[in-house]
Motif scaffolding. Sequence first.
Motif, PDB file in Angstrom:
ATOM      1  N   GLN A  56      13.548  20.280   9.779  1.00 23.92           N
ATOM      2  CA  GLN A  56      13.701  20.034   8.341  1.00 23.92           C
ATOM      3  C   GLN A  56      13.517  18.539   8.053  1.00 23.92           C
ATOM      4  OE1 GLN A  56      17.198  22.043   6.678  1.00 23.92           O
ATOM      5  NE2 GLN A  56      17.010  23.690   8.171  1.00 23.92           N
ATOM      6  N   SER A  78       9.708  23.284   5.491  1.00 22.10           N
ATOM      7  CA  SER A  78       9.391  24.553   4.835  1.00 22.10           C
ATOM      8  C   SER A  78       8.814  24.396   3.430  1.00 22.10           C
ATOM      9  CB  SER A  78      10.650  25.429   4.756  1.00 22.10           C
ATOM     10  OG  SER A  78      11.641  24.806   3.953  1.00 22.10           O
ATOM     11  N   ASP A 102      12.287  27.645   8.204  1.00 26.03           N
ATOM     12  CA  ASP A 102      13.673  27.180   8.346  1.00 26.03           C
ATOM     13  C   ASP A 102      14.630  28.318   8.670  1.00 26.03           C
ATOM     14  OD1 ASP A 102      13.065  24.544   8.028  1.00 26.03           O
ATOM     15  OD2 ASP A 102      13.634  24.433   5.918  1.00 26.03           O
TER      16      ASP A 102
END
Length: 255
Positions: A56, A78, A102
Amino acid sequence: MSRTYEELEAEAASVSVSGWDFSWLEGRATEQRPSWGYQRAMGERMARASAALDIQTGGGEVLAGVPTLPRLVVATESWPPNIAQATKRLHPRGVVVVADSDEPPLPFADEAFDLVVSRHPVTTWWKDIARVLQPGGTYFSQQVGPASVFELVEYFLGPLPADVHRKRHPDDARAEAEAAGLQVVDLRLESLRTEFLDVGAVIYFLRKVIWMVPDFTVERYRPRLRALHEHLQRHGPFVATTTRFLIEARKPTHP
């Protein structure tokens, strides 16, 4: 001369909120930083690693600021606008950016990395992190703690239940990491002062950090925003408490 509500709303509602760079808030909001200096500490670990994964990554802002990267670095993200920013920012440094949902499983082989990092992950999938870590490898992360900025959240949503205030507690992270077979070697929590100086800063923040007030739109909350603008004009900054915790967990060398 102070700016009108209409001027502040129009500006904050139209500015781009892609990426994870909050520089637009300079002069409009302040946030006390944790004492541990996450980017510096992450950089120290990156310099010693051979293969690293940043989960992330957002727009790649934190990873891009690391002075020395391992020979192999992969970042996942994402959200399409962030993927584009991260690719532009990180490819020149040899980092591969992978579009990922994710959600587990991570698209990597078992024991692929000796270092996994993540700054402010929405969810930490501990079992999958343990899977992709090599024996002796480390997970290093700064995360949002319990009831972070809830003074602002509850201004819009009203009082939240006690169990919601308890979410994202570092003790729970420790338990989940240990359940996944990792050894927690460092865990620290800090409460930090945050100030919003004008209503435009609040609008921008809630547009960008969309999980704080999930149904937020300017139109839906305009009466509350106007009232907040008046409060700021009369009484000064809106003060909230940000919580952050640092967690470092290691995969045992032998099961």
